[in-house]
Design a protein around this motif. Structure first.
Motif, PDB file in Angstrom:
ATOM      1  N   MET A   1       0.850  -1.178   0.000  1.00 48.64           N
ATOM      2  CA  MET A   1       0.000   0.000   0.000  1.00 48.64           C
ATOM      3  C   MET A   1       0.891   1.235   0.000  1.00 48.64           C
ATOM      4  SD  MET A   1      -2.948  -1.115   2.704  1.00 48.64           S
ATOM      5  CE  MET A   1      -4.343  -0.283   1.991  1.00 48.64           C
TER       6      MET A   1
ATOM      7  N   LYS B   1       2.375   4.946   0.932  1.00 44.58           N
ATOM      8  CA  LYS B   1       2.604   5.632   2.205  1.00 44.58           C
ATOM      9  C   LYS B   1       1.420   6.524   2.584  1.00 44.58           C
ATOM     10  CE  LYS B   1       5.987   8.460   4.609  1.00 44.58           C
ATOM     11  NZ  LYS B   1       7.282   9.150   4.519  1.00 44.58           N
ATOM     12  N   SER B   2       0.724   7.053   1.591  1.00 42.45           N
ATOM     13  CA  SER B   2      -0.410   7.937   1.853  1.00 42.45           C
ATOM     14  C   SER B   2      -1.532   7.236   2.620  1.00 42.45           C
ATOM     15  CB  SER B   2      -0.948   8.511   0.543  1.00 42.45           C
ATOM     16  OG  SER B   2      -1.415   7.469  -0.294  1.00 42.45           O
ATOM     17  N   CYS B   3      -1.542   5.918   2.612  1.00 38.88           N
ATOM     18  CA  CYS B   3      -2.559   5.163   3.357  1.00 38.88           C
ATOM     19  C   CYS B   3      -2.294   5.161   4.856  1.00 38.88           C
ATOM     20  CB  CYS B   3      -2.610   3.722   2.859  1.00 38.88           C
ATOM     21  SG  CYS B   3      -3.209   3.562   1.178  1.00 38.88           S
ATOM     22  N   PHE B   4      -1.112   5.580   5.243  1.00 36.72           N
ATOM     23  CA  PHE B   4      -0.721   5.471   6.648  1.00 36.72           C
ATOM     24  C   PHE B   4      -0.402   6.820   7.274  1.00 36.72           C
ATOM     25  CE2 PHE B   4       0.247   1.532   4.480  1.00 36.72           C
ATOM     26  CZ  PHE B   4      -0.389   0.611   5.295  1.00 36.72           C
ATOM     27  N   THR B   5      -0.955   7.906   6.734  1.00 42.23           N
ATOM     28  CA  THR B   5      -0.618   9.230   7.257  1.00 42.23           C
ATOM     29  C   THR B   5      -1.008   9.377   8.722  1.00 42.23           C
ATOM     30  OG1 THR B   5      -2.677  10.113   6.373  1.00 42.23           O
ATOM     31  CG2 THR B   5      -0.701  10.376   5.014  1.00 42.23           C
TER      32      THR B   5
ATOM     33  N   HIS C   1      -8.575  -7.328   4.008  1.00 39.54           N
ATOM     34  CA  HIS C   1      -7.343  -7.350   3.219  1.00 39.54           C
ATOM     35  C   HIS C   1      -7.321  -8.633   2.419  1.00 39.54           C
ATOM     36  CE1 HIS C   1      -5.920 -10.114   6.274  1.00 39.54           C
ATOM     37  NE2 HIS C   1      -6.380  -9.258   7.147  1.00 39.54           N
TER      38      HIS C   1
END
Length: 74
Positions: free
Chosen positions: A1, A3-7, A59
Motif C-alpha cells: 500500500m 505511504k499515503s494510506c498510513f498518514t 485485506h
C-alpha cells in the motif's frame, strides 16, 4: 500500500510515546486503588476497541494468528 494510506499512523507514532509518558505520570499521581483499577479497565476496553477496528479491516493477504490477540494491561 502507498505511504499515503498510513498518514494517521505515521503522524501519531511520535505522539503515542508522549501519550504513554503523560499517562504514566498521571497514573503515578492517582492514589486511590479503585480509581487506578477503573482507569486501567477503561484503557483496556479502549485498546480492545482499537484492536478490533484494525482487525476488522479487510485485506487480501492471509494473516498468521500471531499479533491478533489483544493484550491487557495488568
Amino acid at each position: 500500500m502507498p505511504k499515503s494510506c498510513f498518514t494517521y499512523l505515521n503522524s501519531h507514532g511520535a505522539l503515542d510515546i508522549q501519550h504513554m509518558e503523560f499517562f504514566r505520570d498521571l497514573m503515578n499521581r492517582v492514589e486511590d486503588v479503585r480509581d487506578r483499577q477503573a482507569i486501567i479497565a477503561m484503557a483496556n476496553r479502549i485498546f480492545g476497541l482499537f484492536a478490533g477496528l484494525f482487525l476488522a479491516i479487510t485485506h487480501n493477504r492471509p494473516t498468521a494468528t500471531a499479533g491478533t490477540e489483544v493484550r491487557h494491561v495488568a
